[in-house]
Design a protein around this motif. Structure first.
Motif, PDB file in Angstrom:
ATOM      1  N   UNK A 350      -8.576 -19.516   3.297  1.00  0.00           N
ATOM      2  CA  UNK A 350      -9.267 -18.344   2.381  1.00  0.00           C
ATOM      3  C   UNK A 350      -8.217 -17.328   2.443  1.00  0.00           C
ATOM      4  N   UNK A 351      -6.921 -17.296   2.827  1.00  0.00           N
ATOM      5  CA  UNK A 351      -5.906 -16.306   2.935  1.00  0.00           C
ATOM      6  C   UNK A 351      -5.842 -15.649   1.621  1.00  0.00           C
ATOM      7  N   UNK A 352      -5.595 -14.298   1.725  1.00  0.00           N
ATOM      8  CA  UNK A 352      -5.599 -13.436   0.408  1.00  0.00           C
ATOM      9  C   UNK A 352      -4.353 -13.729  -0.432  1.00  0.00           C
ATOM     10  N   UNK A 353      -4.641 -13.982  -1.616  1.00  0.00           N
ATOM     11  CA  UNK A 353      -3.409 -14.453  -2.561  1.00  0.00           C
ATOM     12  C   UNK A 353      -2.468 -13.231  -2.931  1.00  0.00           C
ATOM     13  N   UNK A 354      -1.342 -13.692  -3.101  1.00  0.00           N
ATOM     14  CA  UNK A 354      -0.093 -12.818  -3.246  1.00  0.00           C
ATOM     15  C   UNK A 354       0.326 -12.855  -4.586  1.00  0.00           C
ATOM     16  N   UNK A 355       1.087 -11.909  -5.163  1.00  0.00           N
ATOM     17  CA  UNK A 355       1.985 -11.770  -6.479  1.00  0.00           C
ATOM     18  C   UNK A 355       3.510 -11.968  -6.002  1.00  0.00           C
ATOM     19  N   UNK A 356       4.249 -11.433  -6.990  1.00  0.00           N
ATOM     20  CA  UNK A 356       5.745 -11.670  -6.871  1.00  0.00           C
ATOM     21  C   UNK A 356       5.809 -10.580  -5.528  1.00  0.00           C
ATOM     22  N   UNK A 357       7.106 -11.006  -5.091  1.00  0.00           N
ATOM     23  CA  UNK A 357       7.497 -10.301  -3.810  1.00  0.00           C
ATOM     24  C   UNK A 357       6.442 -10.142  -2.718  1.00  0.00           C
ATOM     25  N   UNK A 358       5.508 -11.139  -2.709  1.00  0.00           N
ATOM     26  CA  UNK A 358       4.647 -11.190  -1.555  1.00  0.00           C
ATOM     27  C   UNK A 358       3.724 -10.208  -1.668  1.00  0.00           C
ATOM     28  N   UNK A 359       3.662  -9.327  -2.850  1.00  0.00           N
ATOM     29  CA  UNK A 359       2.394  -8.233  -2.768  1.00  0.00           C
ATOM     30  C   UNK A 359       1.149  -8.632  -2.728  1.00  0.00           C
ATOM     31  N   UNK A 360       0.211  -8.192  -1.893  1.00  0.00           N
ATOM     32  CA  UNK A 360      -1.132  -8.786  -1.874  1.00  0.00           C
ATOM     33  C   UNK A 360      -2.037  -8.114  -3.305  1.00  0.00           C
ATOM     34  N   UNK A 361      -2.597  -9.098  -3.950  1.00  0.00           N
ATOM     35  CA  UNK A 361      -3.339  -8.626  -5.227  1.00  0.00           C
ATOM     36  C   UNK A 361      -4.493  -7.810  -4.806  1.00  0.00           C
ATOM     37  N   UNK A 362      -4.470  -6.526  -5.288  1.00  0.00           N
ATOM     38  CA  UNK A 362      -5.727  -5.494  -4.919  1.00  0.00           C
ATOM     39  C   UNK A 362      -6.443  -4.737  -6.177  1.00  0.00           C
ATOM     40  N   UNK A 366     -13.049  -9.027  -7.908  1.00  0.00           N
ATOM     41  CA  UNK A 366     -14.496  -9.195  -8.139  1.00  0.00           C
ATOM     42  C   UNK A 366     -15.181  -9.343  -6.688  1.00  0.00           C
ATOM     43  N   UNK A 367     -16.391  -9.023  -6.691  1.00  0.00           N
ATOM     44  CA  UNK A 367     -16.989  -8.976  -5.332  1.00  0.00           C
ATOM     45  C   UNK A 367     -16.873 -10.523  -4.584  1.00  0.00           C
ATOM     46  N   UNK A 368     -16.835 -11.496  -5.450  1.00  0.00           N
ATOM     47  CA  UNK A 368     -16.806 -12.809  -4.822  1.00  0.00           C
ATOM     48  C   UNK A 368     -15.217 -13.059  -4.396  1.00  0.00           C
ATOM     49  N   UNK A 369     -14.354 -12.506  -5.093  1.00  0.00           N
ATOM     50  CA  UNK A 369     -12.944 -12.580  -4.453  1.00  0.00           C
ATOM     51  C   UNK A 369     -12.781 -11.685  -3.421  1.00  0.00           C
ATOM     52  N   UNK A 370     -13.417 -10.692  -3.451  1.00  0.00           N
ATOM     53  CA  UNK A 370     -13.323  -9.853  -1.997  1.00  0.00           C
ATOM     54  C   UNK A 370     -13.749 -10.394  -0.860  1.00  0.00           C
ATOM     55  N   UNK A 371     -15.102 -11.355  -1.196  1.00  0.00           N
ATOM     56  CA  UNK A 371     -15.743 -11.862  -0.077  1.00  0.00           C
ATOM     57  C   UNK A 371     -14.941 -13.292   0.338  1.00  0.00           C
ATOM     58  N   UNK A 372     -14.317 -13.982  -0.509  1.00  0.00           N
ATOM     59  CA  UNK A 372     -13.640 -15.381  -0.140  1.00  0.00           C
ATOM     60  C   UNK A 372     -12.225 -14.951   0.548  1.00  0.00           C
ATOM     61  N   UNK A 373     -11.417 -14.077  -0.081  1.00  0.00           N
ATOM     62  CA  UNK A 373     -10.254 -13.781   0.147  1.00  0.00           C
ATOM     63  C   UNK A 373     -10.061 -12.561   1.330  1.00  0.00           C
ATOM     64  N   UNK A 450      -3.660  -2.694   2.298  1.00  0.00           N
ATOM     65  CA  UNK A 450      -3.488  -2.608   3.692  1.00  0.00           C
ATOM     66  C   UNK A 450      -4.524  -3.511   4.391  1.00  0.00           C
ATOM     67  N   UNK A 451      -5.760  -3.366   3.950  1.00  0.00           N
ATOM     68  CA  UNK A 451      -6.687  -4.356   4.666  1.00  0.00           C
ATOM     69  C   UNK A 451      -6.332  -5.867   4.370  1.00  0.00           C
ATOM     70  N   UNK A 452      -6.115  -6.124   3.076  1.00  0.00           N
ATOM     71  CA  UNK A 452      -5.853  -7.602   2.596  1.00  0.00           C
ATOM     72  C   UNK A 452      -4.565  -8.046   3.614  1.00  0.00           C
ATOM     73  N   UNK A 453      -3.586  -7.296   3.531  1.00  0.00           N
ATOM     74  CA  UNK A 453      -2.470  -7.907   4.496  1.00  0.00           C
ATOM     75  C   UNK A 453      -2.782  -7.762   5.821  1.00  0.00           C
ATOM     76  N   UNK A 454      -3.589  -6.846   6.378  1.00  0.00           N
ATOM     77  CA  UNK A 454      -4.025  -7.189   7.579  1.00  0.00           C
ATOM     78  C   UNK A 454      -4.594  -8.517   7.854  1.00  0.00           C
ATOM     79  N   UNK A 455      -5.453  -8.916   7.076  1.00  0.00           N
ATOM     80  CA  UNK A 455      -6.148 -10.087   7.059  1.00  0.00           C
ATOM     81  C   UNK A 455      -5.215 -11.382   6.912  1.00  0.00           C
ATOM     82  N   UNK A 456      -4.154 -11.223   6.088  1.00  0.00           N
ATOM     83  CA  UNK A 456      -2.939 -12.366   5.980  1.00  0.00           C
ATOM     84  C   UNK A 456      -2.047 -12.274   7.521  1.00  0.00           C
TER      85      UNK A 456
END
Length: 470
Positions: A350-362, A366-373, A450-456
């Protein structure tokens, strides 16, 4: 969409934090010294002193300190006890206190958790005042204490009482007001869970009134986010029921109890669990529960436990049955590295997804994405580290702190992950209130990234202690 406009609730705080509302220190609300009485003072004299001084409670100078309230004095009258009864015989103690520098939100959470209306305030080891439920309510446009009181008073029509119907709008107003007051998502989730507990207990009381006294002791169990006290507005029912081993025929009573309570909760706006983790399906004798848990833990790859891992968050909400044996059974997971490895691998999926240059999508998640990732992997890591530490804690914060104490992760890592959890829960709550992904301001987007990078980062670190695919 939940019918409350939360745009104002979602605005950014200025950084220093407001010294108002639920952020205000308790010292700011203490207007005068409390009333102190000796343990041997009669209840008649205490009642007179409280009336003359317009106090709703009095502190009893026993060791440890006690407290007597208007409610205690009303019970003295109802029980027809003599007026010369010493107050120490009717007081409550030891008292639950908070330091003067603590924010008002801590008093609110304590009141909801313990079911009290008065919190003594301590400075330099001395009680200097008392904060009441009225003080808390005055600081809020929509108070959870008022919702809790409405729940306690409802029930004239049983579990179908219209007064209990669809409390979701009340909860949404409370959540929006707390967000507007700068309260973070993790604390709001605790408030929502506390109110859901109060609603559940009231539904059970009403169901027992309809069905009669339970034939044997039982325990109503909360699982998943309710068990962890981390619920948001759209969180569904995760419940179970355990009853004493003595009587198989008791099963019919508890099946009916489970159905009435589950239906009542659904009518009050708490959705049924799509996965079926509700007391209507998970209602068993305690010895059967023990065998079920042993089967899950002894399975080589623990796939069954992973499929039902909401049971790792098991917490008794109400009932007289001692379920400590189930806690001890779950604690055996500390000696099951296969379970821990499977939890770690599941979390990393369930790791957060990234875009180009490994930037986390933020952007506009959607609430479902915030929950799952976002929040799901943090919850899974909490379960993992809680098991590894042999901790009986159920909250994610308690589990991560236990892991830090056991040197499984650093204290800084635990606090950083909890900060991220609070940010992600706040973002999920804003989206739930708005009904759709809301545009993010630049500071909000940065905070979420920052929060999603912390999760990764935390998930990557778990691969060092629990390696494997995932």
């Amino acid at each position: 969409m939940i019918g409350v406009d939360s745009r104002a609730a979602a605005r950014e705080s200025s950084g220093a934090g407001r010294e108002a509302g639920l952020a205000a220190p308790l010292a700011d609300l203490v207007a005068r010294e409390p009333l102190f009485v000796a343990p041997g003072t009669t209840v008649a004299d205490v009642a007179l002193a409280m009336r003359e001084g317009q106090h709703s409670c009095a502190m009893v100078t026993s060791r440890p300190d006690g407290i007597v309230t208007n409610g205690d004095l009303a019970r003295v009258v109802a029980e027809r006890r003599p007026p010369d009864t010493p107050v120490e015989q009717v007081m409550s103690g030891p008292v639950r206190t908070l330091p003067a520098a603590a924010p008002l939100i801590r008093a609110l959470l304590l009141m909801l958790d313990v079911g009290i209306e008065h919190v003594p305030v301590v400075r330099d080891g001395r009680i200097v005042g008392v904060v009441t439920d009225v003080d808390v309510i005055r600081q809020q446009s929509a108070s959870p204490l008022l919702v809790a009181d409405r729940i306690r008073r409802a029930g004239a029509g049983g579990t179908d009482d219209p007064a209990l119907a669809d409390l979701s709008a009340d909860l949404a107003r409370v959540a929006a007001a707390l967000l507007a007051d700068g309260v973070d998502g993790l604390r709001i989730a605790t408030v929502v869970a506390g109110l859901r507990d109060a609603l559940t207990i009231r539904m059970i009381e009403l169901a027992e009134r309809e069905l009669g006294r339970p034939p044997v002791p039982y325990a109503w169990l909360a699982l998943g986010s309710q068990g962890r006290m981390e619920q948001l507005l759209r969180s569904d029912q995760d419940t179970a029921l355990a009853f004493a081993d003595r009587a198989d025929e008791a099963g019919a009573y508890f099946a009916a109890l489970a159905e009435r309570v589950t239906e009542g909760l659904a009518a009050a706006g708490v959705p049924r669990c799509p996965g079926g983790f509700m007391a209507t399906s998970w209602c068993r004798r305690l010895d059967v529960w023990q065998r079920t848990f042993r089967g899950w833990l002894d399975e080589p790859h623990a796939r069954s436990l992973l499929d039902a891992q909401v049971f790792l968050d098991l917490r008794r909400v109400t009932g007289d049955l001692d379920v400590d044996v189930l806690d001890r059974a779950l604690a055996r997971g500390r000696d099951r590295p296969g379970i821990q490895l499977a939890l770690a691998q599941t979390a990393r999926r369930f790791a957060p997804r990234t875009r180009r240059f490994r930037l986390v999508r933020a952007d506009r998640l959607a609430p479902a994405e915030l929950k799952l990732r976002g929040t799901v992997p943090i919850v899974l890591l909490g379960r993992l580290y809680g098991l590894a530490a042999g901790s009986a804690e159920r909250t994610t914060a308690g589990r991560l702190h236990a892991a830090a104490s056991a040197n499984l992760i650093s204290g800084d890592a635990a606090e950083t992950l909890l900060d991220a959890y609070a940010v992600l829960l706040s973002a999920r709550l804003r989206a739930e209130l708005d009904g759709e992904p809301a545009p993010l301001s630049t500071p909000q987007r940065r905070e979420l990234q920052i929060a999603l990078r912390t999760v990764r980062t935390a998930l990557q670190a778990s691969a060092l202690t629990h390696p494997g695919p995932g």
